[in-house]
Design a protein around this motif. Structure first.
Motif, PDB file in Angstrom:
ATOM      1  N   GLY A   1       0.780  -1.231   0.000  1.00 58.42           N
ATOM      2  CA  GLY A   1       0.000   0.000   0.000  1.00 58.42           C
ATOM      3  C   GLY A   1       0.809   1.277   0.000  1.00 58.42           C
ATOM      4  O   GLY A   1       0.365   2.303   0.545  1.00 58.42           O
ATOM      5  N   ALA A   2       1.962   1.280  -0.629  1.00 59.24           N
ATOM      6  CA  ALA A   2       2.823   2.463  -0.628  1.00 59.24           C
ATOM      7  C   ALA A   2       2.392   3.446  -1.711  1.00 59.24           C
ATOM      8  O   ALA A   2       2.133   3.047  -2.853  1.00 59.24           O
ATOM      9  N   PRO A   3       2.310   4.761  -1.403  1.00 56.62           N
ATOM     10  CA  PRO A   3       2.110   5.771  -2.446  1.00 56.62           C
ATOM     11  C   PRO A   3       3.345   5.867  -3.333  1.00 56.62           C
ATOM     12  O   PRO A   3       4.441   5.419  -2.941  1.00 56.62           O
ATOM     13  N   MET A   4       3.208   6.468  -4.510  1.00 54.73           N
ATOM     14  CA  MET A   4       4.306   6.495  -5.469  1.00 54.73           C
ATOM     15  C   MET A   4       5.524   7.230  -4.923  1.00 54.73           C
ATOM     16  O   MET A   4       6.665   6.844  -5.188  1.00 54.73           O
ATOM     17  N   THR A   5       5.310   8.299  -4.162  1.00 56.83           N
ATOM     18  CA  THR A   5       6.453   9.002  -3.594  1.00 56.83           C
ATOM     19  C   THR A   5       7.226   8.089  -2.645  1.00 56.83           C
ATOM     20  O   THR A   5       8.464   8.080  -2.628  1.00 56.83           O
ATOM     21  N   THR A   6       6.500   7.282  -1.853  1.00 55.09           N
ATOM     22  CA  THR A   6       7.164   6.341  -0.945  1.00 55.09           C
ATOM     23  C   THR A   6       7.917   5.272  -1.723  1.00 55.09           C
ATOM     24  O   THR A   6       9.024   4.872  -1.335  1.00 55.09           O
ATOM     25  N   VAL A   7       7.331   4.805  -2.818  1.00 57.69           N
ATOM     26  CA  VAL A   7       8.035   3.855  -3.684  1.00 57.69           C
ATOM     27  C   VAL A   7       9.347   4.457  -4.164  1.00 57.69           C
ATOM     28  O   VAL A   7      10.403   3.819  -4.141  1.00 57.69           O
ATOM     29  N   GLY A   8       9.280   5.725  -4.593  1.00 53.97           N
ATOM     30  CA  GLY A   8      10.492   6.403  -5.043  1.00 53.97           C
ATOM     31  C   GLY A   8      11.509   6.576  -3.933  1.00 53.97           C
ATOM     32  O   GLY A   8      12.717   6.427  -4.148  1.00 53.97           O
ATOM     33  N   VAL A   9      11.039   6.883  -2.716  1.00 55.51           N
ATOM     34  CA  VAL A   9      11.946   7.061  -1.581  1.00 55.51           C
ATOM     35  C   VAL A   9      12.662   5.748  -1.249  1.00 55.51           C
ATOM     36  O   VAL A   9      13.877   5.728  -1.004  1.00 55.51           O
ATOM     37  N   ILE A  10      11.922   4.643  -1.244  1.00 53.25           N
ATOM     38  CA  ILE A  10      12.548   3.347  -0.948  1.00 53.25           C
ATOM     39  C   ILE A  10      13.595   3.001  -2.007  1.00 53.25           C
ATOM     40  O   ILE A  10      14.703   2.549  -1.677  1.00 53.25           O
ATOM     41  N   ALA A  11      13.254   3.240  -3.269  1.00 59.38           N
ATOM     42  CA  ALA A  11      14.234   2.980  -4.333  1.00 59.38           C
ATOM     43  C   ALA A  11      15.458   3.871  -4.170  1.00 59.38           C
ATOM     44  O   ALA A  11      16.598   3.436  -4.409  1.00 59.38           O
ATOM     45  N   SER A  12      15.238   5.100  -3.741  1.00 56.75           N
ATOM     46  CA  SER A  12      16.361   6.022  -3.557  1.00 56.75           C
ATOM     47  C   SER A  12      17.211   5.628  -2.354  1.00 56.75           C
ATOM     48  O   SER A  12      18.438   5.769  -2.383  1.00 56.75           O
ATOM     49  N   VAL A  13      16.580   5.144  -1.277  1.00 57.24           N
ATOM     50  CA  VAL A  13      17.341   4.667  -0.122  1.00 57.24           C
ATOM     51  C   VAL A  13      18.244   3.510  -0.538  1.00 57.24           C
ATOM     52  O   VAL A  13      19.424   3.441  -0.157  1.00 57.24           O
ATOM     53  N   TRP A  14      17.695   2.604  -1.316  1.00 61.95           N
ATOM     54  CA  TRP A  14      18.484   1.485  -1.842  1.00 61.95           C
ATOM     55  C   TRP A  14      19.685   2.015  -2.624  1.00 61.95           C
ATOM     56  O   TRP A  14      20.835   1.585  -2.433  1.00 61.95           O
ATOM     57  N   SER A  15      19.420   2.968  -3.512  1.00 61.48           N
ATOM     58  CA  SER A  15      20.480   3.510  -4.351  1.00 61.48           C
ATOM     59  C   SER A  15      21.492   4.307  -3.538  1.00 61.48           C
ATOM     60  O   SER A  15      22.701   4.207  -3.759  1.00 61.48           O
ATOM     61  N   LEU A  16      21.017   5.102  -2.588  1.00 57.22           N
ATOM     62  CA  LEU A  16      21.928   5.896  -1.772  1.00 57.22           C
ATOM     63  C   LEU A  16      22.805   5.014  -0.889  1.00 57.22           C
ATOM     64  O   LEU A  16      23.987   5.309  -0.675  1.00 57.22           O
ATOM     65  N   ALA A  17      22.236   3.918  -0.375  1.00 54.68           N
ATOM     66  CA  ALA A  17      23.032   2.988   0.426  1.00 54.68           C
ATOM     67  C   ALA A  17      24.118   2.333  -0.418  1.00 54.68           C
ATOM     68  O   ALA A  17      25.169   1.930   0.103  1.00 54.68           O
ATOM     69  N   ALA A  18      23.867   2.232  -1.723  1.00 51.80           N
ATOM     70  CA  ALA A  18      24.861   1.622  -2.610  1.00 51.80           C
ATOM     71  C   ALA A  18      26.086   2.514  -2.792  1.00 51.80           C
ATOM     72  O   ALA A  18      27.131   2.024  -3.226  1.00 51.80           O
ATOM     73  N   PHE A  19      25.972   3.803  -2.471  1.00 48.34           N
ATOM     74  CA  PHE A  19      27.146   4.683  -2.579  1.00 48.34           C
ATOM     75  C   PHE A  19      28.289   4.167  -1.713  1.00 48.34           C
ATOM     76  O   PHE A  19      29.361   3.830  -2.242  1.00 48.34           O
ATOM     77  N   PRO A  20      28.125   4.116  -0.385  1.00 46.98           N
ATOM     78  CA  PRO A  20      29.232   3.587   0.421  1.00 46.98           C
ATOM     79  C   PRO A  20      29.507   2.111   0.150  1.00 46.98           C
ATOM     80  O   PRO A  20      30.663   1.669   0.206  1.00 46.98           O
ATOM     81  N   GLY A  21      28.455   1.336  -0.157  1.00 42.69           N
ATOM     82  CA  GLY A  21      28.658  -0.076  -0.439  1.00 42.69           C
ATOM     83  C   GLY A  21      29.523  -0.301  -1.665  1.00 42.69           C
ATOM     84  O   GLY A  21      30.423  -1.150  -1.669  1.00 42.69           O
ATOM     85  N   GLN A  22      29.270   0.482  -2.708  1.00 37.77           N
ATOM     86  CA  GLN A  22      30.028   0.327  -3.939  1.00 37.77           C
ATOM     87  C   GLN A  22      31.464   0.806  -3.766  1.00 37.77           C
ATOM     88  O   GLN A  22      32.411   0.161  -4.239  1.00 37.77           O
TER      89      GLN A  22
END
Length: 414
Positions: free
Chosen positions: A45-66
């Motif tokens: 039941g996530a709104p589209m902005t929340t979907v985008g935020v979760i995808a961005s958290v994933w991507s932002l976490a990949a910065f230090p991981g990468q």
């Protein structure tokens, strides 16, 4: 045909282990990745902005991981980091299927971003270790064939499985990651140069990521790659919801759109790579960005399923032209002892694009109009095209040379 056989026979055995093993891994990714936004939207039941935020958290976490993955690939080894990352990918993917709340999914996305992203720099560095510089564009193109072969089959199967059980979908994807980790462990050897300290001493100037950060043309190239990635990210995060909610198309329809993308790559990538490697690299990057913008921008004209397929065809040709060339540029610019770091930093262009793109797309859709999103992305593609052409004019072919001006596999730079 004989010429093609000779070309393919020139690649070493560990490269072919990666080639065939990645089919399994990409199949697992293709099952799940295209349907993450639908899972979040419809099951949690996530709104589209929340979907985008979760995808961005994933991507932002990949910065230090990468970045950490690139550092460790140069220090610990390519194979070790690949195996550890694949094991983590299997665990987090299974966790997604078991997560019943948005906070739990968000926490797993954070872990996945940190750990899964370590695979790319290590794999890219291993290919650069194994393959001669003049053959790298084709080598990266071949790996894209296997990756997209999995995505050619995965989304179609995933669309069918998702309609019955998302937990089964995530479980199968997790098993694919674990299987590929075992293949890498048993089928390859460590390729990290043994004389890393000697290479570092022979090279003038700072080491580590400072060497990367002082390479101005490389940084500008990465910035333009991020701009070109913004339109592409909408095709995987916003398009499936647009097709479902605004056109009433089922999940399997988007699965076939993604299958079109992957199928074209599987069939044509090697031929396109051979064609592109004979032309100026930055001009090829400009052509790829132009096709990204044109393809994504054309979604605004869509009237039904065939239109979405046509838009994806344009985007796919841009992808086939630009991605292998971009990877080859990053590998050629890297000194042997810094390949993991260079590939990690270049990998951040994809990470950054997927960190910014979904949030930007979600904000436009939620607060303005989805019909405004597509022409906006087309404009960004045009700006990236102009940037690559200007960089080509300023730098010419010097930009495609190794950072020290010598062939990266021959040893210390003089």
């Amino acid at each position: 045909m004989r010429r093609l056989q000779r070309e393919l026979a020139g690649f070493p055995r560990p490269f072919w282990v990666l080639f065939f093993g990645s089919v399994i891994n990409s199949l697992g990714g293709g099952l799940v990745f295209p349907f993450l936004s639908l899972y979040l939207r419809q099951k949690l039941g996530a709104p589209m902005t929340t979907v985008g935020v979760i995808a961005s958290v994933w991507s932002l976490a990949a910065f230090p991981g990468q970045l950490a993955g690139g550092e460790l690939a140069d220090r610990v080894g390519r194979r070790t980091m690949m195996v550890l990352s694949l094991l983590a990918s299997g665990a987090t993917t299974l966790g997604f299927g078991l997560a019943g709340t948005l906070p739990a999914f968000l926490a797993l996305a954070l872990v996945a971003g940190l750990t899964n992203s370590a695979y790319g720099p290590a794999a890219g560095a291993m290919v650069a270790d194994l393959v001669e510089p003049q053959e790298r564009a084709r080598a990266y193109g071949l790996l894209r064939i296997t990756n997209n072969f999995g995505f050619a089959v995965g989304p179609a199967l995933g669309g069918l499985i998702a309609g019955k059980s998302y937990l089964l979908l995530f479980t199968l994807s997790a098993l694919a990651s674990l299987a590929y980790g075992a293949i890498v462990f048993w089928g390859t050897y460590e390729t990290k140069p043994r004389d890393v300290d000697l290479l570092a001493q022979a090279r003038e100037g700072p080491g580590g990521f400072l060497h990367v950060l002082r390479n101005g043309p490389f940084l500008l190239f990465c910035a333009l790659a991020v701009m070109a990635e913004l339109p592409y990210s909408q095709m995987t995060m916003i398009l499936p919801v647009h097709m479902k909610e605004d056109f009433g198309l089922a999940e399997r329809s988007f699965g076939w759109v993604m299958t079109t993308n992957a199928g074209l790559v599987a069939l044509l990538q090697y031929s396109v790579s051979r064609w592109a490697e004979r032309r100026p690299r930055l001009r090829m990057m400009a052509l790829g960005a132009a096709l990204y913008g044109l393809g994504v921008g054309s979604v605004v004209l869509a009237r039904g399923f065939p239109w979405f397929v046509a838009s994806m065809v344009l985007v796919t040709f841009g992808e086939m032209i630009s991605v292998p060339v971009a990877n080859a540029v990053a590998a050629d610019l890297a000194p042997p002892d810094l390949r993991g770091r260079y590939m990690a930093f270049f990998g951040l262009t994809w990470t950054t694009g997927y960190a910014i793109g979904p949030v930007l797309g979600g904000l436009v859709v939620d607060h303005l109009s989805v019909r405004l999103l597509w022409p906006l992305m087309g404009v960004l593609g045009a700006v990236a095209t102009a940037g690559f052409l200007l960089l080509h004019r300023a730098m010419g072919e010097r930009f495609s040379e190794p950072a020290c001006g010598c062939a990266p596999r021959t040893g210390p730079c003089e």
